[in-house]
Design an enzyme around this catalytic site. Structure first.
Site, mmCIF file in Angstrom:
data_model
loop_
_atom_site.group_PDB
_atom_site.id
_atom_site.type_symbol
_atom_site.label_atom_id
_atom_site.label_comp_id
_atom_site.label_asym_id
_atom_site.label_seq_id
_atom_site.Cartn_x
_atom_site.Cartn_y
_atom_site.Cartn_z
ATOM 1 N N GLU A 234 -20.010 23.103 -22.526
ATOM 2 C CA GLU A 234 -21.181 23.390 -21.682
ATOM 3 C C GLU A 234 -22.262 22.424 -22.133
ATOM 4 O OE1 GLU A 234 -21.001 25.480 -19.335
ATOM 5 O OE2 GLU A 234 -19.681 27.136 -19.903
ATOM 6 N N CYS A 268 -30.597 24.334 -20.181
ATOM 7 C CA CYS A 268 -29.662 23.444 -19.481
ATOM 8 C C CYS A 268 -29.689 23.697 -17.983
ATOM 9 C CB CYS A 268 -28.260 23.651 -20.039
ATOM 10 S SG CYS A 268 -27.789 25.380 -20.058
HETATM 11 P P1 NAP Z 1 -27.014 19.141 -29.801
HETATM 12 O O1 NAP Z 1 -27.769 18.210 -30.638
HETATM 13 O O2 NAP Z 1 -25.789 18.670 -29.145
HETATM 14 O O3 NAP Z 1 -26.679 20.393 -30.729
HETATM 15 C C1 NAP Z 1 -25.861 21.454 -30.290
HETATM 16 C C2 NAP Z 1 -24.936 21.857 -31.413
HETATM 17 O O4 NAP Z 1 -24.011 20.800 -31.653
HETATM 18 C C3 NAP Z 1 -25.640 22.105 -32.738
HETATM 19 O O5 NAP Z 1 -24.976 23.132 -33.415
HETATM 20 C C4 NAP Z 1 -25.477 20.780 -33.460
HETATM 21 O O6 NAP Z 1 -25.541 20.907 -34.846
HETATM 22 C C5 NAP Z 1 -24.096 20.387 -33.016
HETATM 23 N N1 NAP Z 1 -23.821 18.963 -33.028
HETATM 24 C C6 NAP Z 1 -24.656 17.935 -32.783
HETATM 25 N N2 NAP Z 1 -24.005 16.762 -32.850
HETATM 26 C C7 NAP Z 1 -22.722 17.043 -33.143
HETATM 27 C C8 NAP Z 1 -21.558 16.257 -33.351
HETATM 28 N N3 NAP Z 1 -21.583 14.939 -33.254
HETATM 29 N N4 NAP Z 1 -20.399 16.878 -33.651
HETATM 30 C C9 NAP Z 1 -20.358 18.225 -33.743
HETATM 31 N N5 NAP Z 1 -21.427 19.026 -33.557
HETATM 32 C C10 NAP Z 1 -22.596 18.452 -33.255
HETATM 33 O O7 NAP Z 1 -27.883 19.737 -28.650
HETATM 34 P P2 NAP Z 1 -29.314 20.413 -28.751
HETATM 35 O O8 NAP Z 1 -30.347 19.401 -28.849
HETATM 36 O O9 NAP Z 1 -29.308 21.428 -29.812
HETATM 37 O O10 NAP Z 1 -29.366 21.184 -27.349
HETATM 38 C C11 NAP Z 1 -29.779 20.558 -26.214
HETATM 39 C C12 NAP Z 1 -28.647 20.205 -25.293
HETATM 40 O O11 NAP Z 1 -27.755 21.299 -25.100
HETATM 41 C C13 NAP Z 1 -29.187 19.865 -23.939
HETATM 42 O O12 NAP Z 1 -28.526 18.745 -23.418
HETATM 43 C C14 NAP Z 1 -28.866 21.110 -23.127
HETATM 44 O O13 NAP Z 1 -28.812 20.912 -21.759
HETATM 45 C C15 NAP Z 1 -27.574 21.517 -23.703
HETATM 46 N N6 NAP Z 1 -27.309 22.924 -23.401
HETATM 47 C C16 NAP Z 1 -26.342 23.223 -22.502
HETATM 48 C C17 NAP Z 1 -26.098 24.537 -22.152
HETATM 49 C C18 NAP Z 1 -25.017 24.893 -21.170
HETATM 50 O O14 NAP Z 1 -24.661 26.042 -21.086
HETATM 51 N N7 NAP Z 1 -24.468 23.949 -20.444
HETATM 52 C C19 NAP Z 1 -26.849 25.544 -22.721
HETATM 53 C C20 NAP Z 1 -27.832 25.206 -23.638
HETATM 54 C C21 NAP Z 1 -28.055 23.878 -23.974
HETATM 55 P P3 NAP Z 1 -26.898 20.531 -35.659
HETATM 56 O O15 NAP Z 1 -27.955 21.432 -35.168
HETATM 57 O O16 NAP Z 1 -26.509 20.790 -37.067
HETATM 58 O O17 NAP Z 1 -27.172 19.096 -35.357
#
Ligand code: NAP
Length: 465
Positions: A234, A268
């Protein structure tokens, strides 16, 4: 990124946590597998009783956990309380519906006979331990919408939550433990994202679900692909919000504001691109700007706050770069466009409406994760559909029209995992949720969500039986 609670309203670091070491991770993987062996054998009725107990506990803890969420990621307290209530609802939904959603399926008798069987059916069996990599923006809801179906299906879960919401993450582990799920059935791993690859490669982790950004999704999916493990992704969204002349304009404007600024715009499924028919464009814009400018930005602990701070300094500077790039290239900020002067501490950003956005601007293509709306004017339905689909994302979409032919056309043509008419996209336990294109694949919630991490097993009996 350090694992810490840093209050976004002040920038103050309140609590830091040591990430788990290799031995501690190993211990949890061992426990998860042992718990799966026990949990998979329990009945739906037993699991439902535990899930209802978890829901009761969460209901009782609602105010306290709401304060923790607000302190960790900055959403207004009322929104945190509403999020906790929504989690209670989803837990009860899965407690009540999991058994029916996973009931044996019986193929058509003609197909059973044609396959040479005396009888055949499909049984949904749990897969094992699923790793959930989750974001901070709905720190309780994102996890519960994975955990409730996973546990009800008989799976066990390992949570790698975002590094800025460790207290919420620990609360979730404690919640399911207190409810009586087997020791290890749902565990929080306080680890950074660097630990995810090894977890995915461990044979005790059978699948993964990730909610987050595109780069994180790409990384997790490619490792899981290499290991031939199922994933649900997601990812981000830049949902269109199409307004056509037959819309109830007042309602469309009011809803547009909520759809854009909920969770300080860090959702999102927030509507991000407002695509408005020329005939009503100017009226829409003036009413929209008026309402966006009137929002109260401030302390998320205050009951009358509409928009709290963004969750991190980095999140705010990313948003600032997008807006600055757009205005430098000729877009106009009709309101907002910067930091609120009366809030010097914390990571606040003003609700902003941009017009004059063109496709050379980054904001046209990238997700604006904050309270910034772009408004476009279109001459008709064809142009509206073309612009709505002019994005690599395809999470959800919103359209305001009372014309049935237009609704049918938009249902056919909008490239997204949802089309919401005369309202705004919102998730509900009984409706599937997920994206198309680069917003990811697979579905959460409803029967679709619980079946994602099940082994749909064909059971076939030969003719002699
Ligand atoms: P993010 O940086 O991707 O972080 C999300 C999770 O992934 C965190 O637990 C993060 O850990 C981990 N993570 C980051 N890079 C990673 C990697 N290379 N390998 C494995 N895990 C990794 O995203 P965010 O800034 O927290 O959230 C914003 C994004 O999420 C936006 O694009 C938003 O649209 C999307 N989102 C989507 C939905 C949906 O249902 N489609 C819902 C909510 C949010 P750390 O915190 O330790 O870096």
């Amino acid at each position: 990124m350090a694992i810490a609670t840093v209050n976004p309203a002040t920038g103050e670091t309140l609590k830091t946590f040591e990430p788990l070491n290799a031995g501690e991770i190993e211990e949890r993987l061992f426990r998860a597998e042992r718990a799966f062996r026990e949990h998979r054998l329990t009945s739906f009725a037993q699991r439902a009783a535990l899930m209802h107990r978890a829901a009761d506990l969460l209901e009782a803890d609602r105010d306290a956990i709401a304060r923790t969420m607000t302190t960790e990621m900055g959403k207004p307290l009322a929104a945190s309380r509403a999020e906790a209530a929504k989690c209670v609802k989803a837990m009860r939904w899965y407690a009540e519906h999991a058994e029916a959603q996973l009931a044996d399926e019986h193929p058509a008798p003609a197909d059973v006979k044609d396959s040479g069987a005396s009888r055949a059916f499909v049984r949904y069996r749990p897969l094992g331990t699923v790793l959930a990599v989750m974001p901070w923006n709905f720190p309780l809801w994102q996890v519960v919408r994975f955990a409730a179906p996973a546990l009800m299906a008989g799976n066990t879960g390992l949570l790698k939550h975002a590094s800025n919401v460790p207290q919420t993450a620990l609360y979730l582990e404690d919640l399911f433990r207190r409810a009586g799920f087997p020791e290890g059935a749902f565990q929080t791993l306080l680890v950074g994202s660097g630990a995810v690859a090894d977890l995915l490669r461990d044979e005790r982790v059978v699948a993964a679900t990730l909610t987050g950004s595109e780069p994180a999704g790409r990384s997790v999916a490619s490792i899981a692909g290499d290991e031939i493990k199922k994933t649900v992704l997601e990812l981000g969204g830049s949902d269109p919000y199409v307004v056509l002349p037959s819309a109830d304009l007042d309602k469309a404007v009011r809803t547009a504001v909520t759809a854009r600024v909920q969770n300080a715009g860090q959702s999102c499924i927030a509507a991000k691109r407002f695509i408005v028919h020329t005939d009503i464009h100017d009226t829409f814009v003036s009413r929209f700007v008026e309402r966006m400018s009137a929002l109260k930005v401030g302390d998320p602990m205050a009951e009358d706050t509409d928009v709290g701070p963004l969750s991190s300094a980095q999140g705010r500077s990313d948003l600032e770069e997008l807006v600055d790039d757009a205005t430098r290239r000729g877009a106009t900020a009709l309101c907002g466009g910067g930091r609120p002067l009366h809030l010097p501490d914390g990571w606040y950003y003003e609700p902003t409406v941009l017009t004059g956005v063109t496709d050379e601007m980054r904001i046209h293509r990238e997700e604006a994760f904050g309270p910034v709306a772009t408004v476009y004017s279109v001459d008709g339905l064809d142009e509206a559909v073309e612009l709505a689909n002019d994005t690599s994302f395809g999470l959800s979409s919103n359209a305001w029209t009372r014309d049935a032919a237009e609704q049918e056309r938009l249902t056919r043509d909008l490239e997204a995992g949802g089309v919401f008419f005369n309202g705004m996209t919102a998730s509900h336990p009984g409706l599937p949720f997920g994206g198309a294109k680069r917003s990811g694949y697979g579905r959460e919630l409803a029967g679709h969500g619980i079946r994602e991490f099940c082994n749909a097993t064909t059971v076939w009996f030969g003719p002699e039986e």
